[in-house]
Design an enzyme around this catalytic site. Structure first.
Site, PDB file in Angstrom:
ATOM      1  CD  GLU A  46      -3.152  -0.486  -0.067  1.00  0.00           C
ATOM      2  OE1 GLU A  46      -3.212  -0.121  -1.296  1.00  0.00           O
ATOM      3  OE2 GLU A  46      -3.471  -1.524   0.646  1.00  0.00           O
ATOM      4  CB  SER A  81     -24.178   8.275 -12.694  1.00  0.00           C
ATOM      5  OG  SER A  81     -24.218   7.534 -11.627  1.00  0.00           O
ATOM      6  CB  SER A 137     -16.284   1.305  -0.671  1.00  0.00           C
ATOM      7  OG  SER A 137     -15.667   0.664  -1.993  1.00  0.00           O
ATOM      8  CB  SER A 142     -12.425   6.602  -9.370  1.00  0.00           C
ATOM      9  OG  SER A 142     -11.718   6.384  -8.527  1.00  0.00           O
ATOM     10  CG  ASP A 186      -6.303   1.708  -7.446  1.00  0.00           C
ATOM     11  OD1 ASP A 186      -5.744   0.862  -7.031  1.00  0.00           O
ATOM     12  OD2 ASP A 186      -6.770   2.868  -6.887  1.00  0.00           O
TER      13      ASP A 186
HETATM   14  C1  GLA Z   1      -5.232   4.667  -4.030  1.00  0.00           C
HETATM   15  C2  GLA Z   1      -4.464   4.933  -5.489  1.00  0.00           C
HETATM   16  C3  GLA Z   1      -3.328   3.905  -5.668  1.00  0.00           C
HETATM   17  C4  GLA Z   1      -2.541   3.510  -4.373  1.00  0.00           C
HETATM   18  C5  GLA Z   1      -3.312   3.402  -3.079  1.00  0.00           C
HETATM   19  C6  GLA Z   1      -2.654   3.261  -2.023  1.00  0.00           C
HETATM   20  O1  GLA Z   1      -5.828   3.321  -4.306  1.00  0.00           O
HETATM   21  O2  GLA Z   1      -5.273   5.097  -6.282  1.00  0.00           O
HETATM   22  O3  GLA Z   1      -2.759   4.299  -6.855  1.00  0.00           O
HETATM   23  O4  GLA Z   1      -1.506   4.441  -4.421  1.00  0.00           O
HETATM   24  O5  GLA Z   1      -4.275   4.488  -3.105  1.00  0.00           O
HETATM   25  O6  GLA Z   1      -1.695   1.834  -2.022  1.00  0.00           O
END
Ligand code: GLA
Length: 400
Positions: A46, A81, A137, A142, A186
């Site tokens: 993370e 949406s 959440s 997104s 993500d």
């Molecule tokens: C969000 C960001 C990711 C990452 C996480 C933390 O989800 O979009 O790119 O930095 O926080 O790990």
């Protein structure tokens, strides 16, 4: 109807039909293109992605579905949406859609796809968005929206895209149009997920290795119900601390700093920079060790690393909150649990827990009951499965 191209890409039929119906109801459906992109949960790693480190997310069986059709108004896209119930419009040509509310995401994704593909005069599109990823959440509502829009629009405009390029376009849209300096994790997970596997991503060179989840182990998400309004500003602040720490150490990124070097030169850093750097360096090591343990069949050893990750995020990186801490603490004491931690950016959102399959149902019941007792909040706890990344949905829907 519910199958997208490629094995394992299955968005709920109801979600797909809901998107098609919303397109028809709001814009009058014509020839339509459908795409689905999954949310993700991060098992470990993370706040390491934008420090060019390691992450281990998996795409989950919760999807955002987008239905697209050519728009009738020259120079203008329209977006609806299902979740917010609102319809917004925006120009097809714009440097930035910042300030456009939620529509900055789909409009930004369209703008960045057009820019990437060198389309000077993009054909207007009408989009209907129907998401089964709980909004805000920490499960990448997104990123899944951005990847789904890019996938649908690429099909509608006839643009060929590899999945990593698609993830980069989505990431850029979030930077430029939503103002969030996020990493690649993500959109990469949403775009490139693989059924039954997590993805070990080396964010320095963006190479990916699939990691099979251990047999007999379930993955559970616990939604604290907390949505932290400060998360955006705090995220950018943490990123700045990490970059300042790397600069002070004369490194291009924290990826180039060893733990030994960090401790030897600790005096060069401000306290917050040192604490952030300690988290990032130790977290990178934990990700690699987690993968080793999982590959060796040692799910319990892997789980212990999740606990260490949570403590590091809470104490050094300071992105947890009392509700996340409560949920992780309760989860860690329940039978059959192998490990638990906060997941995603932090300041609310979700936890992720590894649990022996036989205990999954009881765990979900007990965690939500005890979390309510402790915090007075409703915490939703549910099992998730690793699924394949985004795809166009090939079958057409009745009525179009
Ligand atoms: C969000 C960001 C990711 C990452 C996480 C933390 O989800 O979009 O790119 O930095 O926080 O790990």
């Amino acid at each position: 109807v519910s199958r997208a191209d490629g094995e394992g890409r299955r968005a709920d039929r109801a979600l797909i039909e809901g998107a098609a119906a919303a397109l028809k109801a709001n814009f009058g459906a014509r020839a339509l293109t459908l795409a689905a992109a999954p949310g993700r949960v991060n098992l470990i790693g993370e706040h390491t992605d934008y420090n060019l480190g390691f992450v281990l997310p998996m795409a989950i069986d919760r999807w955002c579905v987008v239905a697209a059709a050519p728009g009738p108004r020259a120079g203008e896209h329209r977006v609806h949406s299902v979740q917010t119930g609102s319809t917004l419009a925006g120009p097809v040509l714009a440097e930035s859609h910042a300030g456009a509310g939620w529509s900055a995401y789909p409009l930004g994704a369209l703008a960045e796809l057009a820019r990437y593909a060198g389309i000077r005069d993009p054909r207007p599109l009408d989009l209907a968005i129907n998401s089964g990823v709980p909004l805000g959440s920490g499960l990448s509502s997104s990123a899944s929206l951005l990847v789904a829009v890019v996938t649908a629009a690429a099909a509608a405009w006839g643009v060929e895209l590899g999945p990593l390029v698609r993830a980069r376009i989505a990431q850029r849209a979030e930077h430029v149009h939503a103002g969030v300096p996020c990493g690649i994790m993500d959109p990469a997970a949403s775009s490139m997920g693989e059924a039954g596997h997590a993805l070990l991503i080396d964010c320095a060179d963006e190479t990916i290795r699939t990691v099979r989840l251990p047999p007999g182990v379930g993955v559970l998400v616990g939604d604290t119900g907390v949505r932290h309004a400060l998360a955006g500003g705090e995220y950018a602040a943490r990123r700045r601390s990490c970059e300042a720490a790397a600069r002070a150490l004369g490194a291009a990124s924290l990826r180039d700093v060893t733990p030994e070097r960090l401790e030897a030169d600790a005096g060069l850093l401000q306290d917050d920079q040192l604490a952030c750097a300690r988290h990032v360096l130790s977290e990178n090591r934990r990700v690699l060790e987690f993968v080793e343990r999982v590959s060796a069949g040692d799910a319990r050893g892997a789980g212990a690393l999740m606990g260490a990750s949570h403590r590091s995020l809470r104490d050094d990186f300071r992105v947890s909150c009392p509700e996340l801490d409560a949920m992780v603490e309760i989860a860690s004491g329940l039978p059959g649990v192998l490990g638990s931690r906060m997941t995603g950016g932090g300041f609310g959102g979700c936890t992720v827990t590894l649990c022996e399959s036989a205990s999954v149902d009881r765990f979900a019941r007990d965690l939500s009951a005890k979390y309510r007792e402790r915090t007075g909040r409703d915490g939703r706890v549910f099992a998730v499965e690793p699924v394949a990344g985004a795809g166009k949905i090939e079958e057409s829907i009745g009525g179009s």
